[in-house]
Write a protein that holds these residues in place. Structure first.
Motif, short mmCIF file in Angstrom:
data_model
loop_
_atom_site.label_atom_id
_atom_site.label_comp_id
_atom_site.label_asym_id
_atom_site.label_seq_id
_atom_site.Cartn_x
_atom_site.Cartn_y
_atom_site.Cartn_z
N SER A 208 -11.27 -47.49 6.30
CA SER A 208 -11.15 -48.82 5.72
C SER A 208 -10.12 -48.83 4.60
O SER A 208 -9.28 -49.74 4.51
CB SER A 208 -12.51 -49.29 5.19
N PHE A 209 -10.17 -47.82 3.76
CA PHE A 209 -9.22 -47.72 2.65
C PHE A 209 -7.78 -47.66 3.16
O PHE A 209 -6.91 -48.39 2.70
CB PHE A 209 -9.52 -46.49 1.80
N PHE A 210 -7.52 -46.80 4.14
CA PHE A 210 -6.17 -46.64 4.67
C PHE A 210 -5.72 -47.88 5.44
O PHE A 210 -4.55 -48.25 5.39
CB PHE A 210 -6.05 -45.38 5.52
N ALA A 211 -6.65 -48.56 6.10
CA ALA A 211 -6.29 -49.77 6.81
C ALA A 211 -5.88 -50.88 5.83
O ALA A 211 -4.93 -51.62 6.08
CB ALA A 211 -7.47 -50.24 7.67
N THR B 8 -21.20 -37.87 6.60
CA THR B 8 -19.82 -37.74 7.09
C THR B 8 -19.34 -39.06 7.71
O THR B 8 -18.23 -39.52 7.42
CB THR B 8 -19.72 -36.60 8.12
N GLU B 9 -20.17 -39.68 8.53
CA GLU B 9 -19.78 -40.92 9.18
C GLU B 9 -19.49 -42.03 8.16
O GLU B 9 -18.55 -42.80 8.33
CB GLU B 9 -20.88 -41.39 10.15
N THR B 10 -20.29 -42.09 7.12
CA THR B 10 -20.09 -43.10 6.08
C THR B 10 -18.77 -42.86 5.35
O THR B 10 -17.99 -43.78 5.13
CB THR B 10 -21.26 -43.08 5.07
N LEU B 11 -18.52 -41.60 4.99
CA LEU B 11 -17.29 -41.27 4.28
C LEU B 11 -16.06 -41.51 5.15
O LEU B 11 -15.04 -42.05 4.68
CB LEU B 11 -17.33 -39.82 3.80
N VAL B 12 -16.12 -41.15 6.43
CA VAL B 12 -14.99 -41.38 7.34
C VAL B 12 -14.71 -42.87 7.45
O VAL B 12 -13.55 -43.30 7.38
CB VAL B 12 -15.27 -40.75 8.73
#
Length: 151
Positions: A142-145, A133-137
């Motif tokens: 990062s993607f949205f940033a 979960t932490e990796t996916l979050v």
């Protein structure tokens, strides 16, 4: 000279053209046609390695399914395999480079049982880390940033 050590399982509709090629090469093979989920998972987990030969794909999900079952993946690099496949858990091959793909397959055919188990364990550990979960979050943040445009 190692073709006799390979049994190629093709999960696709049988095709006379490929029957002829594989027979002429002396490769043991089977076309499965469509498989239900249970048969598919059994087959995938029984394989020493999964080869993804898609030339361009946003998925395919089969790479992740293989990894979840601890089955190493050999894949062209124009797929999601680029996110998690390494030489420690499979092989990532330049898309369309058949010689490199063949060499990767040959490497796997040459593994003894201990090496096969090690690569499978590496794939499973990579998959678990990749899907934490932490990796996916962190990836989504990062993607949205990166995709946020400031005016």
């Amino acid at each position: 000279d190692k073709f006799s050590d390979i049994c190629l399982i093709v999960s696709a509709k049988p095709d006379d053209k490929y029957h002829t090629i594989l027979r002429d090469l002396g490769v043991k093979y089977a076309f499965t046609g469509f498989l239900d989920n249970r048969a598919y998972n059994s087959l995938m987990s029984a394989c020493d390695v999964y080869c993804c030969t898609t030339l361009s794909d946003a998925g395919p999900r089969t790479n992740y399914e293989s990894a979840a079952l601890a089955t190493p993946v050999i894949s062209f690099d124009k797929s999601n395999a680029a996110d998690f496949v390494t030489n420690n858990n499979g092989a990532l091959v330049e898309t369309g480079n058949v010689k490199e793909l063949t060499e990767a397959i040959r490497r796997f055919v040459g593994y003894d049982d201990r090496a096969k188990k090690g690569v499978s364990l590496n794939m499973h550990e990579t998959y678990k880390e990749h899907m934490r979960t932490e990796t996916l979050v962190a990836k989504w943040k990062s993607f949205f940033a990166e995709s946020t445009c400031e005016s």
